[in-house]
Design a protein around this motif. Structure first.
Motif, short mmCIF file in Angstrom:
data_model
loop_
_atom_site.label_atom_id
_atom_site.label_comp_id
_atom_site.label_asym_id
_atom_site.label_seq_id
_atom_site.Cartn_x
_atom_site.Cartn_y
_atom_site.Cartn_z
N UNK A 12 -14.10 58.11 10.06
CA UNK A 12 -15.19 57.14 10.03
C UNK A 12 -16.56 57.84 9.99
N UNK A 13 -17.51 57.30 9.24
CA UNK A 13 -18.87 57.87 9.26
C UNK A 13 -19.48 57.85 10.66
N UNK A 14 -19.03 56.92 11.51
CA UNK A 14 -19.54 56.86 12.89
C UNK A 14 -19.12 58.09 13.70
N UNK A 15 -18.12 58.82 13.22
CA UNK A 15 -17.69 60.04 13.92
C UNK A 15 -18.85 61.04 14.00
N UNK A 16 -19.70 61.05 12.98
CA UNK A 16 -20.87 61.95 13.02
C UNK A 16 -21.76 61.63 14.22
N UNK A 17 -21.98 60.35 14.46
CA UNK A 17 -22.80 59.95 15.62
C UNK A 17 -22.12 60.32 16.93
N UNK A 130 0.50 69.70 17.93
CA UNK A 130 0.33 68.38 17.33
C UNK A 130 -0.77 68.37 16.28
N UNK A 131 -0.67 67.43 15.36
CA UNK A 131 -1.74 67.16 14.39
C UNK A 131 -2.61 66.07 15.01
N UNK A 132 -3.92 66.23 14.87
CA UNK A 132 -4.84 65.27 15.47
C UNK A 132 -5.81 64.77 14.41
N UNK A 133 -5.95 63.45 14.36
CA UNK A 133 -6.93 62.83 13.48
C UNK A 133 -7.94 62.14 14.39
N UNK A 134 -9.08 62.79 14.59
CA UNK A 134 -10.10 62.27 15.50
C UNK A 134 -11.21 61.60 14.71
N UNK A 135 -11.75 60.53 15.26
CA UNK A 135 -12.88 59.87 14.62
C UNK A 135 -12.50 58.74 13.68
N UNK A 136 -11.35 58.14 13.92
CA UNK A 136 -10.94 56.98 13.10
C UNK A 136 -11.48 55.70 13.74
N UNK A 137 -11.79 54.72 12.91
CA UNK A 137 -12.16 53.41 13.46
C UNK A 137 -10.97 52.89 14.25
N UNK A 138 -11.26 52.23 15.36
CA UNK A 138 -10.19 51.81 16.28
C UNK A 138 -9.08 51.03 15.58
N UNK A 139 -9.44 50.04 14.78
CA UNK A 139 -8.44 49.23 14.09
C UNK A 139 -7.61 50.06 13.12
N UNK A 140 -8.26 50.97 12.43
CA UNK A 140 -7.55 51.84 11.48
C UNK A 140 -6.59 52.76 12.23
N UNK A 141 -7.01 53.24 13.39
CA UNK A 141 -6.15 54.12 14.19
C UNK A 141 -4.91 53.38 14.67
N UNK A 142 -5.08 52.15 15.16
CA UNK A 142 -3.94 51.36 15.62
C UNK A 142 -2.98 51.06 14.47
N UNK A 143 -3.52 50.74 13.30
CA UNK A 143 -2.68 50.47 12.14
C UNK A 143 -1.94 51.74 11.71
N UNK A 144 -2.61 52.88 11.79
CA UNK A 144 -1.99 54.14 11.42
C UNK A 144 -0.85 54.50 12.38
#
Length: 160
Positions: A12-17, A130-144
């Motif tokens: 997510x672009x918000x990850x930059x913030x 483990x593989x980590x995907x940090x900075x996903x939008x909450x809804x996208x993370x739950x769907x993933x």
């Protein structure tokens, strides 16, 4: 031999913030500690210009790290694997076959919650961890998490 392409999805672009805010908070803590112990004291013989230099480096980190990290951090899920690219100074690309996935976790730290973000962690039987995907939008993370759980369950293999 073809070169390995970058994963197709960005965080997510918000990850930059979020990363910038975390860096700012860390920098403030370091600077406050340096100031409290005091320039040129007996414990840490750091002159005032040293504290200022640390502040300049911290400011450069707060401003420069988030966009740089955002350009690098990517991820992708295919029918057969999870593919991540992370890094700051060193880029790391990791591919985990669906048949090797043992667990899929979702986490939201306090700062991530403020920005509506989450982290998905895919644990495999790899010694690399483990593989980590940090900075996903909450809804996208739950769907993933749901998608990976279903996909990993339908692939034959023993995840070891």
């Amino acid at each position: 031999m073809p070169e390995l392409r970058e994963p197709s999805q960005r965080v997510s672009p918000r990850a930059r913030l979020m990363w910038g805010t975390a860096a700012l908070l860390e920098s403030v803590v370091v600077l406050v500690i340096l100031w409290v112990v005091g320039p040129e004291n007996d414990w840490v013989p750091l002159p005032l210009w040293g504290v200022v230099a640390v502040g300049v480096v911290a400011a450069a980190y707060v401003v420069g790290m988030p966009p740089w990290r955002y350009r690098v951090h990517r991820w992708e899920v295919t029918d057969t694997a999870v593919y991540t690219q992370t890094g700051w100074w060193v880029r790391e690309r990791r591919i985990a076959p669906m048949s090797r996935i043992q667990t899929v976790d979702h986490a939201e730290g306090l700062l991530a919650q403020v920005f509506g973000l989450a982290t998905v962690t895919v644990t495999t039987a790899s010694a690399a961890g483990a593989l980590e995907i940090a900075g996903l939008e909450r809804g996208r993370a739950l769907a993933l998490v749901e998608q990976l759980t279903v996909q990993a369950d339908t692939v034959s293999g023993d995840a070891t």
